[in-house]
Design an enzyme around this catalytic site. Structure first.
Site, mmCIF file in Angstrom:
data_model
loop_
_atom_site.group_PDB
_atom_site.id
_atom_site.type_symbol
_atom_site.label_atom_id
_atom_site.label_comp_id
_atom_site.label_asym_id
_atom_site.label_seq_id
_atom_site.Cartn_x
_atom_site.Cartn_y
_atom_site.Cartn_z
ATOM 1 N N CYS A 98 -14.366 15.987 16.348
ATOM 2 C CA CYS A 98 -14.715 14.660 16.873
ATOM 3 C C CYS A 98 -13.753 13.610 16.306
ATOM 4 O O CYS A 98 -13.302 12.710 17.021
ATOM 5 C CB CYS A 98 -16.149 14.297 16.498
ATOM 6 S SG CYS A 98 -17.405 15.415 17.152
ATOM 7 N N ASP A 112 0.772 -1.390 -19.506
ATOM 8 C CA ASP A 112 1.358 -2.662 -19.909
ATOM 9 C C ASP A 112 0.518 -3.201 -21.062
ATOM 10 O O ASP A 112 -0.582 -2.701 -21.327
ATOM 11 C CB ASP A 112 1.347 -3.624 -18.721
ATOM 12 C CG ASP A 112 1.814 -5.021 -19.101
ATOM 13 O OD1 ASP A 112 2.852 -5.135 -19.765
ATOM 14 O OD2 ASP A 112 1.102 -5.982 -18.749
ATOM 15 N N ASP A 169 -0.537 -5.632 -14.861
ATOM 16 C CA ASP A 169 -1.110 -6.797 -14.174
ATOM 17 C C ASP A 169 -0.133 -7.917 -13.896
ATOM 18 O O ASP A 169 -0.469 -8.856 -13.182
ATOM 19 C CB ASP A 169 -2.261 -7.374 -15.006
ATOM 20 C CG ASP A 169 -1.753 -8.195 -16.184
ATOM 21 O OD1 ASP A 169 -0.784 -7.750 -16.843
ATOM 22 O OD2 ASP A 169 -2.311 -9.273 -16.429
ATOM 23 N N CYS A 186 -18.230 16.246 13.648
ATOM 24 C CA CYS A 186 -17.322 17.207 13.017
ATOM 25 C C CYS A 186 -15.895 16.687 13.026
ATOM 26 O O CYS A 186 -15.581 15.649 13.592
ATOM 27 C CB CYS A 186 -17.405 18.554 13.722
ATOM 28 S SG CYS A 186 -16.904 18.471 15.466
ATOM 29 N N ASP A 245 5.337 -6.245 -13.712
ATOM 30 C CA ASP A 245 4.818 -4.878 -13.556
ATOM 31 C C ASP A 245 4.841 -4.414 -12.101
ATOM 32 O O ASP A 245 4.570 -3.240 -11.830
ATOM 33 C CB ASP A 245 3.370 -4.798 -14.060
ATOM 34 C CG ASP A 245 3.267 -5.061 -15.554
ATOM 35 O OD1 ASP A 245 4.169 -4.636 -16.287
ATOM 36 O OD2 ASP A 245 2.285 -5.696 -15.974
#
Length: 735
Positions: free
Chosen positions: A54, A455, A634, A51, A638
């Site tokens: 924990c 881009d 990329d 849980c 950028d």
């Protein structure tokens, strides 16, 4: 120097390729660099963690240890990933967890798989079968008692029932008893403490009744309670297994053994015995066991499980391969570059596991709620016992039954699973679509996006442009342009350098090479400045197409290129627009080239000639307007924009700086999954909220029913199990 000499051009960073699928080839290797040193992270299994309480206890306890930088528990996988100094060892962490009351085992980094999960499932199923068989026999005896058996006959049936039920409860209830004992030894109250107490109470009442020749014993209820609790835990275990995480998907691709070529002979050895420089043979149909470079053989590779690409890619000498790829058609010999813990596949899995375990605001909310649960549960149970003793004027059996029902029915399992079950299911689904989540909060932020900024070159296009008019330049001009381009990482420069390597060109020496992000590359040739880059930077008139420009001896020359759309670009833009998101295109390319691409994709808002600072400023302005921006890019120009955005995505073919700055990496070349990511993120957030609502509604309805005596311990066990299972099943609805 002879004109016939070939120009010596170094490979451009990242390597240019005319094959789009080849761009993604070393994606795992490049991504692995972002995970940092492998030795700084230890992974331990936590078979007894259940849980959110924990999770809080383990993370808080480990982070107090000297040398531990952070600890993140993945509740769904029952693992803790610890980022620590090199001097911290796994035995020290295991000892610390034992003091906290948790069983822990170090996971072999090269062998992370579903083996431990399967073993736990088999153990639960075995105990469930024993409990079910005993339950049926005890119920048959109970039917005789309830049908009117009297005196000695009734007592005999009770003792036979005890002989069957008590050993069954002791054996089948061990998963609950072990966890409860370790929790109590650590002076804390876990979810299995009230469950164990309820089972013991039900058995004790029945034994008390049998000793005193009572009319009714409840051994059938004790065994049924154990059976249904085990059934709930096993079903919960199975639903977690179905919600298999992206980290497990990657770990499942790891190969335990490889064929080592030693002195011309083939020897099968464990991966742990391999080191860089060894030669490994991979037969057709086999999975790559290591990262390496092909030294011998020709074949095709299936990278679909790593990149999402469905088409096979050719492989031959000098081809870079990553662990986890499948060799399809011919035998290959590889020279190992990394194996085991150092392989890109394992380090990617570790990176994803950390992201899956990251805390979100929903996780923190669940932790705060569960922290109050255990003391509140026991307080309610003891209060119910006292009140019902007063109401019934000392009826111990009724009071204990109601107290046990309250203990069971208020279990916080559903609340603890509300967030991790959904995050694990969603990240696994996105990974299978070719998207790797680096940051655990990215899914949450992605669900809030209302604006997407793209881009152009290398993002919406493949980033593998082809020069179209090299014959228009003299050989001397082309040699200078190629020399400049070889020192740049811009896609146009990389394409120019790649084309020039196949031509016989005069060698030139260019000094003081320097790349100016967003503008181009410059240097000095025989003491005179030379430049290759944007039209305005070199002093040229821009062409109405994609082009780069050479400034040499006071004159400028244009080098034009053609580029192709990245697969799925049109589908991604169309789907994102259909989701009601605002789409922008920001590019450093010329206005005609950007306008043409925007027209082809149906993007109404676009800007050309954007410098890196201008892209970042535009995103900051959108953020100031209250927009939640997704940036997809990329290039080096950028990076600032990716970091400034609310959430960011970069292709696996992007520069290292761009991938490090992004939150999510697109492993393949197809952009269509980006739209799927937005949709899945929204649904995942909705499922988390639904899980919170299910957990809250369950407790609001169930607890009062138990308190007023309308729920038996058996009914409470059924209700508690159903609440956990419903939350896990709801998480699987993330599609």
């Amino acid at each position: 120097m002879s004109v016939a000499e070939r120009i010596d051009l170094p490979e451009a960073p990242g390597g240019a390729s005319a094959c789009p699928a080849c761009i993604a080839a070393p994606s795992a290797e490049r991504l692995a660099a972002m995970a940092g040193p492998a030795g700084g992270r230890l992974v331990l299994s936590l078979p007894t963690a259940h849980c959110a309480a924990c999770m809080t206890t383990v993370e808080g306890g480990l982070e107090k240890l000297p040398g531990v930088r952070s600890a993140r528990v993945n509740l769904t996988l029952r693992r803790v990933s610890v980022d620590a100094e090199p001097q911290v060892t796994a035995p020290e962490l295991i000892a610390a967890l034992d003091r906290l009351g948790y069983e822990a085992h170090e996971l072999d980094a090269g062998m992370l798989s579903a083996t431990e999960t399967d073993r736990q499932g088999r153990d639960l199923l075995m105990r469930l079968g024993v409990a079910g068989f005993s339950m049926m026999n005890v119920m048959l005896l109970s039917v005789a008692v309830w049908s009117g058996a009297e005196a000695a006959t009734r007592d005999l049936f009770h003792w036979i029932s005890a002989a069957i039920a008590l050993p069954t409860v002791v054996f089948a209830g061990q998963p609950f008893f072990r966890n409860a004992w370790t929790a109590l030894r650590a002076r804390r109250l876990g979810m299995d403490v009230p469950i164990s107490l309820a089972i013991i109470l039900a058995s004790s009442i029945s034994l008390f009744e049998t000793f005193h020749s009572g009319h009714h014993a409840y051994f059938d209820a004790a065994v049924m309670l154990t059976f249904f609790l085990l059934a709930g835990r096993y079903l919960d275990h199975r639903t977690r297994a179905v919600a298999r995480s992206a980290a497990e998907e990657l770990a499942a691709l790891e190969v335990p053994r490889a064929i080592l070529v030693r002195n011309g002979e083939e020897v099968t050895v464990p991966i742990s015995e391999l080191s860089a420089g060894d030669l490994v043979r991979v037969r057709p149909g086999g999975r790559m066991p290591v990262d390496g470079v092909v030294t011998e053989g020709f074949s095709e590779l299936d990278r679909s499980l790593l990149t999402g690409e469905s088409l096979p890619v050719p492989a031959g000498p000098a081809t870079v391969v990553s662990a986890g790829e499948v060799n399809l058609t011919g035998p290959l010999t590889l020279r190992v570059t990394a194996a085991g813990r150092d392989s890109s596949l394992h380090r990617m899995a570790d990176l994803v596991a950390v992201a899956e375990s990251a805390k979100t605001r929903y996780t923190s909310l669940a932790e705060r709620a569960s922290r109050l649960y255990s003391p509140l549960v026991h307080l309610l149970s003891f209060t119910a016992f006292g009140v019902w003793m007063w109401i019934t004027k000392g009826d111990v059996r009724t009071s204990i039954n109601i107290s046990a029902a309250v203990l069971i029915i208020t279990c916080p399992c559903a609340l603890g699973l509300a967030v991790p079950a959904v995050v694990t299911a969603a990240s696994g689904r996105l990974f299978r679509k070719g998207l790797l989540i680096k940051d655990g909060t990215a899914l949450e932020r992605l669900a809030e996006v209302d604006t997407v900024v793209f881009d152009k070159t290398g993002t919406l296009t493949l980033g593998t442009p082809q020069p179209t008019d090299l014959s228009a330049l003299s050989r001397a001009e082309l040699a200078v342009a190629a020399g400049l381009a070889a020192a740049s990482s811009h896609p146009l420069a990389m394409a120019l350098a790649a084309a020039a390597r196949d031509m016989v060109l005069p060698a030139v020496r260019i000094d003081d090479l320097r790349e100016v992000p967003g503008f181009g590359i410059e240097g000095r040739l025989d003491g005179r400045p030379v430049r290759l880059g944007r039209a305005e930077w070199v002093g040229a008139d821009p062409e109405p197409v994609t082009a780069t420009y050479l400034a040499l001896n006071g004159a400028t020359r244009a080098i034009t290129f053609i580029d192709r759309l990245r697969p799925g670009a049109e589908e991604a833009v169309r789907a994102l627009t259909g989701q009601g998101k605002r789409i922008l295109l920001l590019s450093g390319d010329t206005e005609p080239a950007v306008a043409d691409l925007a027209r082809r994709l149906g993007i109404r808002e676009w800007q050309s000639g954007q410098l890196p600072a201008e892209k970042a400023a535009r995103i900051s302005a959108l953020t100031a307007e209250g927009r939640r921006v997704l940036m997809v890019g990329d290039g080096l120009n950028d990076t600032a924009a990716l970091a400034a955005a609310h959430v960011s995505i970069s292709p696996a073919s992007a520069l290292d700086a761009a991938r490090v700055a992004s939150d999510i990496v697109l492993l393949g070349t197809d952009m269509a999954p980006i739209a799927d990511a937005g949709r899945i993120a929204v649904r995942a957030t909705r499922r988390i909220r639904e899980n919170f609502a299910i957990s809250a509604a369950y407790n609001v309805i169930a607890v009062p029913i138990a308190l007023v005596g309308l729920a038996t311990p058996l009914a409470a066990a059924l209700a508690m199990s159903l609440s956990s299972i419903s939350v896990s099943l709801n998480a699987l609805r993330v599609k």
